[in-house]
Write an enzyme that holds these catalytic residues in place. Structure first.
Site, PDB file in Angstrom:
ATOM      1  N   CYS A 168     -64.524   4.733-145.538  1.00  0.00           N
ATOM      2  CA  CYS A 168     -63.991   3.842-144.941  1.00  0.00           C
ATOM      3  C   CYS A 168     -64.862   3.120-143.905  1.00  0.00           C
ATOM      4  CB  CYS A 168     -62.846   4.527-143.779  1.00  0.00           C
ATOM      5  SG  CYS A 168     -61.511   5.593-144.719  1.00  0.00           S
ATOM      6  N   ARG A 943     -57.824  -2.759-152.604  1.00  0.00           N
ATOM      7  CA  ARG A 943     -58.153  -3.554-151.341  1.00  0.00           C
ATOM      8  C   ARG A 943     -58.591  -4.983-151.982  1.00  0.00           C
ATOM      9  NH1 ARG A 943     -62.076  -0.978-146.873  1.00  0.00           N
ATOM     10  NH2 ARG A 943     -61.315  -2.425-145.243  1.00  0.00           N
ATOM     11  N   GLU A1293     -58.270  -6.631-146.251  1.00  0.00           N
ATOM     12  CA  GLU A1293     -58.765  -7.179-147.414  1.00  0.00           C
ATOM     13  C   GLU A1293     -59.771  -8.267-147.554  1.00  0.00           C
ATOM     14  OE1 GLU A1293     -55.413  -6.275-150.984  1.00  0.00           O
ATOM     15  OE2 GLU A1293     -54.386  -7.182-148.771  1.00  0.00           O
TER      16      GLU A1293
HETATM   17  S1  FES Z   1     -63.420   7.687-142.071  1.00  0.00           S
HETATM   18 FE1  FES Z   1     -64.771   8.287-143.482  1.00  0.00          FE
HETATM   19  S2  FES Z   1     -63.531   8.443-145.186  1.00  0.00           S
HETATM   20 FE2  FES Z   1     -62.304   7.674-143.968  1.00  0.00          FE
END
Ligand code: FES
Ligand SMILES: Cc1cc2nc3c(=O)[nH]c(=O)nc-3n(C[C@H](O)[C@H](O)[C@H](O)COP(=O)(O)OP(=O)(O)OC[C@H]3O[C@@H](n4cnc5c(N)ncnc54)[C@H](O)[C@@H]3O)c2cc1C
Ligand code: FES
Length: 1361
Positions: A168, A943, A1293
């Site tokens: 992420c 995404r 995105e």
């Molecule tokens: S915050 Fe690291 S994988 Fe989602």
């Protein structure tokens, strides 16, 4: 070489008589755990989660490749009385190996209920946790580092995180938070240091700050961090310290299937091995653990030699260092590193090359436990240590018990040691005791190289080691050993070439002969496992050449050959990349000083669940405690890509004790079975035929996970292959295998006429591959029946109402009896929008039928096999343009590999067709799109939803025009940019476009032109290293392509105590949606954000919710929240007016007593966006556009294809950001995901359509080491967006495509290399631009030596989808 058998130095003469224990005792977070019947097959992770209910430690892969399961183990070294703390992967650590150890998990170091540990606090406050699934693992890697080294260096940080992945964040914020612990960060100014106030970069590079009046650069306040005091850490349990029996007793643990022995004497170990020749020694378990899990092997006898002195000691000898075979790789690395500083340089050359190789051997968690003996004995052809040991012909001590007598012998690595794939000369009854690392001679040089897909934590594609002896004080080769990995079923030597080199001068003439000879001596079959045949063969030559250069440099330094023997330009080939220290800046609009302090809009608020995520308290689906009568479901998957199902036989599985049911298409009607979120063309369980590998055929339900999985493997399925089997886009085109109603055509202007009138026409193609979502949390679901006709499901889905709808269909119950709940997801990225069905629906069905709770969480390999990916695309285009470079016409064919079913592919293709022109005005366009139907898993949302693939084609076109006209592509971009008022090819008038502003600001921020000039100079003076730069703009249309889902609802409940519970139609997938929605609620109600809580998403709170996707969740739900708040504010108005000085709580209390409803729903639907060419030609297709621009600088190694991103600068228009910390986090995360898509991530499919890359070991997402050395992001200021909540813009995105800047920079660098060699700069480079593709595009004399077999004359090992 013959194996020398020499006299023993080991006979201890001892009789084995030790005390034996059979009770497992260890400590977890300070508490003693006693287990009289431990299961030798159980991992520490399973034990922690299932037995001790410590769910903070996560399962991300189960194969040591992601670090989500990282915990710290502490043990006492009885020799030194030192306590050692190590980060390890709990998923590979056998719980039985923990006897006498202390385990610390994320729960053991801090909690939101007591006090966060500084490592937890800093990652949270630095915005280093988005979905949070990786966070506990990262926290524990950092914690373990601090326990051993309270003030680490940035280099220590780099090493500590080699084994952790995050999908992420883009890693930058994690490093920013944690670099506050490092030596480099501390400053004599103490708390007054500008770095503590957020203005410096922490590297001492700049303390001036970048902030100006309306721009802020402080995303968090470092000065408010809790201080770190190492003296406050928990102590090692005294019982473990004082009671030596934990180490001196032998151990035997037995289960019905497996026995675990931990002998303490060598004789005892050898006796057990003699009695059980097939027994496995388990040291780090990093090979055995993976075999057991993924190859489903059962080893009835396991022996842990961790307490046998001879296997665990390190001894310095006259001419060598002895390492016991069980000594960990990290200990070897540290010991040798230390020696390198103490011994004369010439003696340490073997050690130095070992230390350098070990740096890139797995991640730290693996190196902390994995042994050298394990690496040698496994004998993997791509082992990293075996080439070095083979070239070094190292001596090893081996022992075995024969007729009760201890027999020892020495064997040497080198020719003849490996006798076949994973086989060697050591007999099954024998044990490898130790390895002697030689001290090198003054005239001896040892050099090793490794090339992998990703530099950190990856297995080699090819590696090499060269050990050369020169005649004293000359460059005449006396003896040479060259070993290679990745070129045969074992590590191999090149004896013919080596022989030829003896007595020759080490010079360019020799290089020519050697390279030719190596090509002939190390061939590879065109179908050889591992693929990349030409690349691997070229690597042999390239790695030799790199070694040649390094050794030549050393000969120059020693004064043996003249300094001009190798030119400066050539020397660039000798170096390898090393991870640089991160520099970064984040700039965003400063909140007006007039804004109320309680109004959180525009402020960098920390993710609402960050603290819980950092402490492991945040619960994900599989963390929900098991229920008393719960069952587990395992899916039965197709092993064929296209076949008729002749029979399904579950008899054997159902006969197992504890197996309750098997469900297949025979158990539900076709009407219930055939499903689809938009088009019903899929099945829950395959009916008669399978159309892809990994298709769900059935499901076994059993008492527990282990049983369910074993039983699932026993379900017999007979198939009959159906041909053709269509896997790739090219095969689909050949067989015209398209979904009905394709091609779709989108047209504007008169393309044919425009082509007639243009000065230039160019035809090109480009291709972009698939991308696995690789959310850290795999798909999971738990279903529970309520009453006889209600069901509740907890699902890791981005689309709970879709799951509700399908369950309602499959169970034939109305939707109001199905509740779907989602607390949070460990990442989604589109992969959990529709594909959650494969898990949630079978789980619901089993639960409903059996009337018992049922759970399933996919293993990583299952998840990757079943759930589909980003769509691979092939584009064929023709462009017409003027002499100035203005594009006047474009005809483009778009082919998307959709997989076997429709899913949302129609919308993905449409998105690609809409976005291909990116930011450029093309007056005459014809776009034709085909959806290829193939026998691969159904591809799905990811995404960017097709737009990045489309824009990739557009960016190729711009560069083609510039290349053909010999102009600067930056000028061609500017010439072709859209302007406000232009109309797109889908008939949308563009109002406020910010592309020019973003572009100019990015050019300036990145010093584009200056950098480009410097790159040219660099390239001139470096023959084998080339740098490239690229600028990439993006324009991303915001709204769902399916009009009716552009709607949202919410429910706000205010309780009498004034606390506010918000439920809205979006799911928290890590993107910070809940945080932003709390900020919107706080602003709309005029209350502090901490009065508001979001518990979960539930279909009984917000009905018919739209999937959390398309980046619009904040836009839609934020507006729905404002609607609900308006209603509440209206109801409270009179009370507030009557009591103007009262508090919120008092107003609410009064409202309650006045019988005013304190609950309100809100609703929003995006206006004017039903564009339809016939019925609504004036409506918009997209609500608005998000613009951004990125500049990336890379450097490539032309010999290996490796690359390093030196810098990335991004300027993004996000309107008035609701939360700059979250938005910048989204930009950085998206960039890194886009970078992965275009440069790194490669799915590997067999020609038979079976996915071969099923986990982090084979599928490489970007790691910490991949982030740009300098990473700057700024948000455009003064650009409010009138079309979304609080003038913000969608962010999820749009930035992803900017990752393509790295691809185009790489292409630019390759072009420099090709130009220098007089080659055309019009060359093919399919995305991802992997090391293999980069190397092969940098054609040179070495690549020319490799003859490529003609396509069609062989079956390749893998195919590109
Ligand atoms: S915050 Fe690291 S994988 Fe989602
Ligand atoms: C995520 C991950 C990344 C990896 N990366 C790399 C990499 O970059 N490069 C690389 O080369 N490898 C890599 N590996 C493979 C593995 O880590 C190494 O081979 C490691 O050295 C194995 O050591 P171990 O102690 O864990 O072996 P174990 O799994 O404990 O044992 C492996 C085998 O060796 C045998 N054995 C162990 N010791 C002895 C002995 N003294 N005598 C006789 N037999 C013995 C065992 O019986 C068993 O068959 C990776 C593995 C994982 C899981
Ligand atoms: S779950 Fe252990 S490393 Fe991925």
């Amino acid at each position: 070489m013959d194996q020398k058998i020499e006299s023993s130095e080991l006979n201890t003469g001892k009789n084995v008589r030790t005390k034996t224990s059979s009770v497992l005792i260890f400590f977890v977070n300070g508490k003693k755990v006693i287990d009289a019947n431990p299961d030798p097959e159980c991992t520490l992770l399973t034990y922690l989660r299932d037995k001790l209910y410590l769910c903070g430690t996560k399962l991300g892969c189960g194969e040591g490749g992601c670090g989500a399961c990282t915990v710290m183990i502490s043990r006492i070294d009885r020799n030194t009385n030192e306590i050692r703390h190590l980060a390890v992967n709990a998923c590979l650590t056998p719980v039985c190996a923990m006897h006498g150890y202390a385990v610390t998990t994320v729960e053991g170091i801090g909690s939101t209920r007591t006090r966060l540990h500084p490592v937890q606090e800093r990652i949270a406050k630095a915005h280093g946790s988005q979905c949070g699934f990786c966070t506990p693992g990262i926290v524990m890697s950092m914690y373990a580092l601090l326990r051993s080294s309270p003030q680490p260096t940035m280099k220590d940080l780099e090493i500590a995180f080699q084994g952790n992945l995050c999908r992420c964040t883009g890693y930058r914020p994690i490093l920013e938070g944690y670099k506050t612990f490092t030596k480099e960060f501390s400053c004599a100014m103490g708390d007054k240091c500008c770095k503590m106030n957020g203005n410096g970069d922490g590297n001492g590079n700049s303390c001036n700050g970048n902030s100006s009046n309306n721009v802020d650069d402080k995303l968090f306040e470092k000065s408010k961090f809790l201080p770190f005091d190492p003296s406050q850490e928990p102590i090692f349990p005294p019982e473990l310290q004082l009671n030596t029996e934990f180490d001196s007793n032998s151990i035997v643990f037995k289960s019905p299937r497996v026995s675990w022995y931990r002998p303490v004497e060598l004789e005892e170990l050898l006796q057990i091995k003699a009695q059980n020749p097939n027994a496995k020694l388990v040291v780090g378990n990093t090979e055995v653990g993976v075999e057991v899990k993924f190859k489903h092997l059962l080893y009835p006898v396991l022996i842990n030699p961790s307490k046998v002195k001879q296997l665990n000691e390190i001894k310095e000898q006259e001419d060598s260092i002895y390492f016991g075979a069980s000594v960990s790789l990290m200990d070897i690395q540290n010991y040798l590193q230390d020696l390198i500083t103490k011994l004369p340089e010439y003696q340490t050359r073997f050690f130095k090359c070992t230390v350098e190789m070990l740096h890139y051997f797995a991640g730290k968690q693996i190196r902390n436990v994995a042994s050298l003996g394990g690496n040698i004995m496994t004998g993997s052809p791509i082992s990293d240590m075996n080439p070095i040991l083979t070239a070094g012909t190292v001596k090893m001590l081996v022992a075995g018990m024969v007729d009760g007598q201890l027999k020892t012998r020495y064997v040497h690595m080198g020719s003849g040691f490996f006798t076949g794939y994973r086989k060697n000369v050591i007999a099954p009854h024998e044990v490898l005791i130790g390895i002697y690392f030689p001290k090198t001679l003054p005239n001896q040089y040892v050099i090793a190289f490794k090339q992998a897909r990703r530099r950190d934590d990856d297995i080699a594609i090819v590696n090499s080691a060269i050990n050369v002896f020169f005649k004293p004080n000359t460059n005449i080769v006396d003896q040479i050993f060259m070993a290679f990995g990745g070129m045969a079923p074992t590590t191999i030597l090149a004896p013919r070439t080596s022989e030829m080199m003896v007595k020759q001068n080490w010079d360019h003439v020799l290089v020519e002969r050697v390279t030719e000879s190596l090509c002939a001596e190390l061939p590879l079959e065109p179908s050889a496992p591992g693929g990349m045949i030409a690349y691997r063969r070229s690597l042999v030559v390239s790695l030799f050449y790199k070694s040649y250069l390094v050794i030549s440099q050393k000969l120059v330094s020693a004064g043996i050959i003249p300094y001009n023997s190798i030119s400066d330009e050539e020397c660039s080939g000798a170096e390898s990349f090393h991870t640089p220290i991160l520099k970064s800046a984040q700039l965003f609009e400063r909140v007006s000083s007039e804004q109320s302090i309680c109004d959180p809009i525009g402020r960098p608020k920390v993710h609402a669940a960050a603290m819980k995520q950092a402490t492991g308290e945040a619960m994900y689906c599989d963390d929900i405690p098991r229920m008393e009568n719960e069952l587990y479901l395992a899916l039965v998957l197709s092993t064929k890509a296209h076949a008729k199902i002749l029979s399904i036989d579950a008899t054997e599985a159902l006969a197992m004790d504890g197996v309750h049911a098997f469900y297949s298409s025979n158990d539900i009607s076709d009407n219930e079975n055939v499903v689809g979120h938009v088009i019903r063309d899929e099945t829950i369980f395959a009916i008669d035929k399978v159309y892809t590998g990994g298709q769900v055929i059935g499901a076994i339900v059993a008492d527990n996970q282990k049983l369910a999985r074993e039983a699932a493997k026993l379900v017999q399925i007979d198939y009959e292959d159906i041909l053709p089997r269509i896997i790739t886009i090219e095969q689909a085109i050949e067989h015209e295998s398209y979904f009905p109603n394709y091609p779709q055509i989108l047209e504007k202007g008169d393309v044919d006429q425009a082509f007639k009138n243009c000065a230039h026409i160019y035809e090109g193609t480009c291709r972009v591959g698939a991308q696995e979502h690789f959310y850290l949390e795999t798909h999971a679901a738990i279903a529970v029946t309520r009453d006889t006709d209600e069901i509740e499901i907890f699902s890791s889905t981005q689309h709970p109402s879709g799951i509700q709808k399908l369950i309602s269909q499959v169970l034939s119950v109305p939707a109001h009896r199905v509740v779907c709940r989602v607390k949070r997801l460990g990442g989604g990225f589109g992969g959990k929008e529709t594909r959650s069905t494969s898990v949630a629906v079978p789980v619901a069905l089993a639960c409903y039928r059996l009337r018992r709770p049922v759970r399933c969480m996919l293993d990583r390999d299952e998840d990757m096999m079943i759930t589909g990916t980003r769509h691979p695309f092939l584009f064929k285009y023709k462009i017409g343009f003027t002499n100035e470079g203005l594009i006047t016409a474009c005809y483009i064919e778009c082919y998307a590999n959709a997989g076997w079913s429709m899913d949302v592919s129609f919308a993905v293709l449409e998105h690609a067709m809409d976005h291909f022109e990116n930011c450029y005005r093309i007056p005459n366009i014809k776009v034709v799109g085909w959806l290829c139907k193939t026998n691969t898993p159904s591809n799905t949302a990811f995404r960017g939803f097709g737009a990045p693939q489309g824009m990739f084609a557009g960016e190729h076109m711009i560069r083609d025009v510039a290349r053909i006209l010999g102009k600067d592509y930056v000028d061609i971009m500017k010439l072709n940019f859209y302007e406000t008022g232009d109309i797109t090819h889908y008939n949308q008038k563009l109002d406020t476009l910010q592309i020019n502003r973003c572009f100019d600001e990015c050019l300036e921020q990145s010093n584009f032109y200056e950098k480009r000039k410097k790159i040219q100079e660099f390239n001139k003076s470096n023959r084998w290293r080339k740098r490239g730069i690229s600028i990439v703009p993006t324009k991303y249309g915001i709204s769902f392509g399916i009009p009716h889902i552009n709607q949202a609802g919410c429910l706000i409940n205010i309780y009498a105590d004034g606390s506010v519970l918000l439920a809205h139609g979006g799911v928290e997938i890590g993107q910070g949606l809940h945080t932003k929605m709390i900020q919107c609620t706080a602003k709309a109600l005029g209350i502090p954000a901490d009065f508001i809580h979001i518990s979960e998403f539930a279909t009984d709170k917000v009905p018919n919710a739209t999937p959390t996707a398309a980046s619009v969740s904040s836009d839609l739900n934020g507006m729905a929240i404002i609607d609900a708040c308006d209603k509440l504010n209206t109801r409270l108005k009179t009370i507030k007016e009557a009591l103007p000085t009262a508090t919120w709580k008092e107003w609410i209390n009064k409202a309650y007593f006045d019988r005013i409803s304190l609950s309100a729903t809100g609703f929003y639907s995006t206006p004017d966006i039903h564009y339809d060419p016939v019925r609504q030609p004036n409506a918009r297709k997209y609500n608005y556009f998000t613009n951004g621009v990125g500049v990336t600088v890379v450097e490539i190694d032309c010999l290996t294809g490796d690359h390093q991103v030196w810098s990335t600068d991004i300027v993004m228009d996000l309107g008035s950001s609701i939360n700059p910390a979250i938005d910048i986090g989204q930009i950085e995360g998206a960039y890194m995901q886009g970078y992965g898509l275009f440069t790194l991530e490669e799915l590997i499919y067999s020609p038979q359509g079976i996915l071969l890359s099923r986990g982090p070991s084979t599928y490489k997402i970007a790691g910490f080491g991949n982030i740009p050395a300098e990473f700057n992001v700024s948000l455009l200021t003064g650009a409010p967006n009138p079309r979304a909540v609080y003038s913000s813009k969608a962010v999820g995105e749009p930035p992803l495509f900017i990752g393509a800047a790295a691809y185009f920079a790489i292409k630019n660098a390759i072009s420099h290399a090709r130009t220098e060699r007089g080659l055309s700069t019009d060359f093919t480079l399919n995305a991802p631009a992997t090391a293999a593709k980069i190397r092969m595009a940098c054609e040179d004399n070495f690549t020319k030596l490799i003859d490529e077999p003609l396509p069609g004359t062989y079956t390749p090992w893998n195919v590109e989808l």
